[in-house]
Enzyme design. Structure first.
Site, short mmCIF file in Angstrom:
data_model
loop_
_atom_site.label_atom_id
_atom_site.label_comp_id
_atom_site.label_asym_id
_atom_site.label_seq_id
_atom_site.Cartn_x
_atom_site.Cartn_y
_atom_site.Cartn_z
N GLU A 216 0.82 -1.20 0.00
CA GLU A 216 0.00 0.00 0.00
C GLU A 216 0.87 1.26 0.00
OE1 GLU A 216 -3.04 0.05 -0.52
OE2 GLU A 216 -3.86 -1.89 0.10
N ASP B 23 -4.32 -9.75 -8.78
CA ASP B 23 -4.70 -8.86 -9.88
C ASP B 23 -3.58 -8.00 -10.46
OD1 ASP B 23 -4.61 -7.49 -7.51
OD2 ASP B 23 -6.64 -6.71 -7.61
N GLU C 119 -18.87 -6.29 -2.84
CA GLU C 119 -17.48 -6.71 -2.66
C GLU C 119 -17.25 -8.13 -3.18
OE1 GLU C 119 -14.00 -4.87 -0.69
OE2 GLU C 119 -15.37 -4.67 -2.35
N GLU D 173 -12.36 0.37 -9.84
CA GLU D 173 -11.95 -0.50 -10.93
C GLU D 173 -12.93 -0.52 -12.09
OE1 GLU D 173 -9.59 -1.59 -7.50
OE2 GLU D 173 -11.76 -1.34 -7.77
N THR E 299 -1.13 1.19 -10.88
CA THR E 299 -2.34 0.53 -10.38
C THR E 299 -3.17 1.46 -9.50
OG1 THR E 299 -3.15 -1.54 -9.42
CG2 THR E 299 -1.36 -0.43 -8.25
#
Length: 931
Positions: free
Chosen positions: A147, A294, A388, A406, A492
């Site tokens: 993160e 991902d 979710e 996304e 990302t």
């Protein structure tokens, strides 16, 4: 973004000065070329409407960013319901989610380049000055390496990239002298100790001040990390090396990627979700394109675009071929086992896979991108947001939605690729839903439950870093942006890195290690930069023809396997036996079970137990049918229990200044008016006297025609309901007497009857925990008259009333605090499974919170032999004695018992536990299967 919800994408075209640009442009060449093909396919949106929507996005960003700066800065994030900043250690811990917070003004750093994209250059200059003046990167706090890399390091590098661009233009940032880059370099060196492992994979967490393993660090003992956590570093670390000339960052990130590639499962070319950072053994052997993996795939392709290294493209194409062969089941993307990729690992999908259509656009594979995107859009149209997690038949699996970007990202890239105005309408829907359901007086609040519309007191930094960026770019013309977006690649987290870095400070050896491990098929590269005449046939309705069969996929859905069933009918063969059709007395059904490797056992108590051994199946296809049958049976056997449970209800404050924006999740009652079958109840609230409602009310005139507020305790719930009903109340809200209780930390509460006939109670009754109840009580003290709506789920707001709304003061916003929870929490770590506890190594993993319950199948029943693949379930012809005992107990418990709640009375097993049992079962099957 892998776990927290960041976006993925490429700014699109690659400048022709790069020697590899012809290939690396991928979607870029096609994006620009395709636009003219599609505009004839549907009615175009006028420039005026696009400008209007773009301006609306700007206003929404101002609302979110302005409230963060006013009420939260310098805290990491804004808590939009309570109008204050979220500071690590000062709020109740949220587990791994808090690992993104490092006391470094996260939202401000994450928003830097968004300010420039949205043409807020003056605000950008002010924000950079604040970062340089106020942000400290030397805090004694343990943070997620993943993160911190994508949000903070990426945010600093994105801010630096656009700062030097503005400086070159000559109007803004003339004072800037690479200060953000120096901060990024300082942070990069603070992250490097995490790579001190034999494998080169980084530890998942690090202490910004003390690093790893020191006693003061309070970290360094972890053994596992997720694939995306270790594989989503190359863009930021390589950019840092290219900007500064310090090659060590790119070297470490490359080593981690090389190790993951080497550890892929060789026969399937897939990677698992979680890996041991010391041994390289896969801890979780399921594989998909969602949470935990991902952005690993994303960064392989984008590393090729940014760095020009062919090995990254070869690796991506090898993985992509495996994804499309095993995981892609159009329009679904289902996790499989890396050792046996023909077997699905679960029956649900998570929201993070919504990035994948955008990545497919970059790859140039448009058709499956259109299909998956359309399926996701149909789910959104049903629930307003993407849950979710949702099942293969599109039921909600995990109900929350933390405002993930996304889907907006994929919408933007599909529009760039096709020019189809349909995607502008999709973007318009996203804007409307955000304003209608997520907007609160102090920002935008995440959805606690998409079914009820209840909120959660969080506004993650990625919402500002990505959502507004993609939505604005969707509606903007080229001249609306002050720089050429085509000269940058999106990370990302949607941070912008300049493509000219490809030819800067190239001191890293580009040894092609890919071919050492696999013989590549040349067909993998056929679509690297596709010919638009092949990609887009001369039919302007091509994209529409792909979407059309999926229009009703959600409302008229069939469980997975429908394609095989249809093919079986066409070939004349019988379709697989479905759980709903099974009869234990049908000899033909028993023969089919035997063929699928499923054994039937009659228990002494009259129940029937089913056990599957995949190795006993007649073929691999029959084994797959058996696995599907068992999964369906587990779900089917849980339905009886589900029917005995009531879903959460909603209390919505509709009076000024809330106008329906505040939605509180309420516990239902087993008596009184059923709000799911009758029209909602609306009225002003009034406190009863006595407040406990345990005797005849002394103020009947105050509650007459209103919704009475009562305190929990001292008598039965049904007695309270009768007393306020006799006084003329049209409904009741019971507020917990346990001060500080909150639906954030407690299971959903269901009020039981008193063991007697409760048909005389005709009014609706709902339960609120103390923290939620105080929101209504505070509103009464502030505004005197407060009107609420009691319903089964939140209703649409009144636009006329909202138009009359005045700007809220800070106190008004604080009174709109809303702490909600619509789920029965299950602590996966306490379940004792290594697969479950491994979630802790993932940064901000999806939270398993959903009210759907799965079959009550104990692990001991399910796993009788860990060496074999089997599943078990019990089929009850009627409620078991235990269920009846629990039900009787729930009806006779006094409501004054603070330890009694809905979840503890009936003791249902959450659906997430059943799905994890499925996964555990399959994982243990694989444990001894060495290929």
């Amino acid at each position: 973004m892998s776990e927290a919800g960041g976006g993925r994408g490429c700014g699109s075209s690659v400048p022709q000065r790069a020697p590899w640009s012809l290939v690396a442009a991928t979607a870029a060449f096609c994006l620009v070329s395709a636009t003219s093909v599609w505009t004839a396919g549907a009615a175009p949106m006028s420039r005026e409407e696009r400008q209007k929507l773009g301006n609306q996005v700007l206003e929404m960003f101002d609302h979110a960013y302005g409230n963060y700066m006013e009420h939260a800065y310098p805290a990491d994030e804004l808590m939009p319901l309570t109008c204050r900043g979220r500071v690590r250690g000062q709020e109740p811990s949220r587990g791994d989610v808090d690992d993104a917070l490092g006391k470094f003004s996260l939202t401000l750093i994450d928003s830097l380049d968004t300010l420039v994209v949205l043409n807020k250059t003056k605000e950008f200059e002010d924000a950079v000055r604040k970062v340089l003046r106020d942000v400290n990167l030397d805090n004694d706090v343990v943070v997620s390496v993943f993160e911190t890399n994508i949000r903070v390091l990426g945010g600093l590098l994105g801010g630096h990239s656009l700062a030097i661009m503005l400086k070159e233009k000559g109007e803004y940032m003339q004072w800037y002298n690479d200060e953000l880059l120096q901060m990024a370099k300082q942070l990069g060196y603070k992250l490097l100790p995490a790579f001190n492992t034999t494998s080169g994979l980084p530890y998942p967490r690090i202490n910004l001040k003390f690093g790893i393993r020191k006693p003061e660090a309070r970290t360094g003992t972890e053994t596992d990390t997720c694939t995306a956590c270790a594989g989503t570093l190359i863009l930021e670390f390589a950019a840092l090396s290219r900007f500064t000339g310090a090659t060590i960052f790119e070297e470490y990130a490359r080593k981690a990627l090389d190790f993951l590639w080497e550890k892929r499962q060789r026969s399937s070319n897939l990677v698992g979700v979680t890996i041991n950072i010391h041994t390289g053994d896969w801890v979780r052997k399921d594989s998909g394109v969602g949470a935990g993996i991902d952005s690993y795939y994303e960064y392989l392709l984008k590393a090729y675009v940014l760095l020009g290294d062919d090995s990254f493209l070869e690796r991506f194409n090898t993985h992509y071929d495996a994804i499309m062969r095993y995981i892609s089941q159009p329009p679904l993307l289902l996790d499989v086992h890396i050792h046996k990729p023909m077997l699905n690992a679960r029956t649900w999908m998570d929201a993070l896979l919504a990035f994948f259509p955008g990545l497919q656009v970059l790859k140039g594979d448009i058709r499956p991108a259109i299909e998956t995107h359309e399926m996701l859009y149909q789910v959104i149209k049903k629930h307003n947001f993407l849950p979710e997690a949702f099942t293969t038949d599109f039921r909600v699996h995990w109900a929350q939605h933390p405002l993930r970007p996304e889907f907006a990202e994929s919408t933007y890239f599909l529009y760039k690729a096709t020019g189809d105005p349909y995607y502008l309408e999709v973007g318009k829907t996203l804007i409307e839903n955000l304003n209608k359901y997520a907007r609160v007086p102090c920002g935008f609040a995440a959805m606690k439950d998409v079914r009820t519309g209840s909120h959660e007191d969080r506004m993650d930094s990625f919402f500002l870093a990505e959502m507004f960026k993609y939505l604005y770019l969707l509606f903007a013309d080229k001249e609306d942006i002050i720089f050429d977006i085509e000269d940058y690649i999106f990370t990302t987290e949607a941070h912008l890195l300049p493509l000219w870095l490809s030819t800067t400070n190239q001191s890293i050896s580009k040894k092609n290690t890919t071919s050492e491990y696999t013989e590549l098929d040349d067909s993998n590269f056929d679509w690297t930069c596709p010919n638009t005449q092949i990609l887009f046939p001369n039919d302007p309705l091509y994209a529409q023809s792909i979407r059309e069969p999926l229009k009703n996929v959600v409302d008229k859905s069939c469980p997975r396997g429908i394609i095989r069933v249809e093919e079986s009918f066409r070939s004349g063969a019988k379709p697989p036996l479905r759980a709903r059709d099974f009869m234990a007395t049908n000899p033909e059904h028993l023969e089919i079970l035997k063929k699928m490797g499923v054994s039937l056992i009659h228990l002494k108590d009259g129940r029937v137990q089913l056990v599957q051994h995949a190795i006993q199946a007649a073929s691999s296809i029959d084994a797959e049918d058996g696995l599907r049958f068992m999964q369906e049976m587990i779900e089917l056997s849980s339905q009886q229990q589900k029917e005995q449970q009531l879903p959460p209800r909603a209390v919505q404050i509709v009076s000024h200044p809330f106008f329906g924006r505040v939605v509180l999740t309420a516990g239902p009652a087993q008596f009184g008016l059923d709000l799911s079958k009758h029209k909602e109840t609306r009225g002003f609230v009034a406190s009863s006297k006595p407040y406990n409602g345990c005797s005849e009310l002394t103020n009947p005139e105050a509650v007459m025609g209103k919704i009475a507020l009562i305190q929990r305790g001292q008598c039965m719930f049904a007695e309270k309901a009768r007393n306020i009903q006799n006084a003329g109340a049209i409904g009741g809200i019971v507020i917990d007497d346990n001060e500080g209780s909150s639906s954030d930390t407690a299971p959903l509460f269901q009020m039981a009857g008193d063991g007697k006939d409760t048909d005389d109670i005709k009014i609706p009754m709902l339960f609120l925990f103390s923290k939620e109840g105080s929101i209504i009580l505070d509103a009464i003290r502030e505004y005197e008259e407060v009107e609420v709506l009691l319903s089964d789920k939140a209703k649409d707001r009144d636009p006329e009333m909202e138009n009359e709304e005045q700007p809220s003061s800070e106190n008004d916003s604080q009174s709109a605090e809303q702490i909600t929870s619509s789920s029965q929490e299950v602590d996966l770590v306490d379940q004792g499974s290594p697969e479950e506890s491994s979630l802790n190594s993932q940064p901000e993993s999806l939270s398993p919170a959903d009210t759907d319950n799965a079959a009550s199948v104990s692990p001991s029943e399910q796993i009788s032999n860990p060496m074999e693949n089997h599943e078990t379930t019990s089929l009850d012809g009627e409620c078991t004695d235990l269920d009846n005992q629990l039900q009787e107990q729930s009806e006779t418990e006094e409501d004054s018992n603070p330890n009694v709640s809905w979840g503890k009375k009936v003791q249902p097993i959450d659906s997430i536990l059943a799905d994890w049992n499925e996964d555990i079962e399959a994982f243990e099957m694989m444990e001894k299967d060495e290929l």
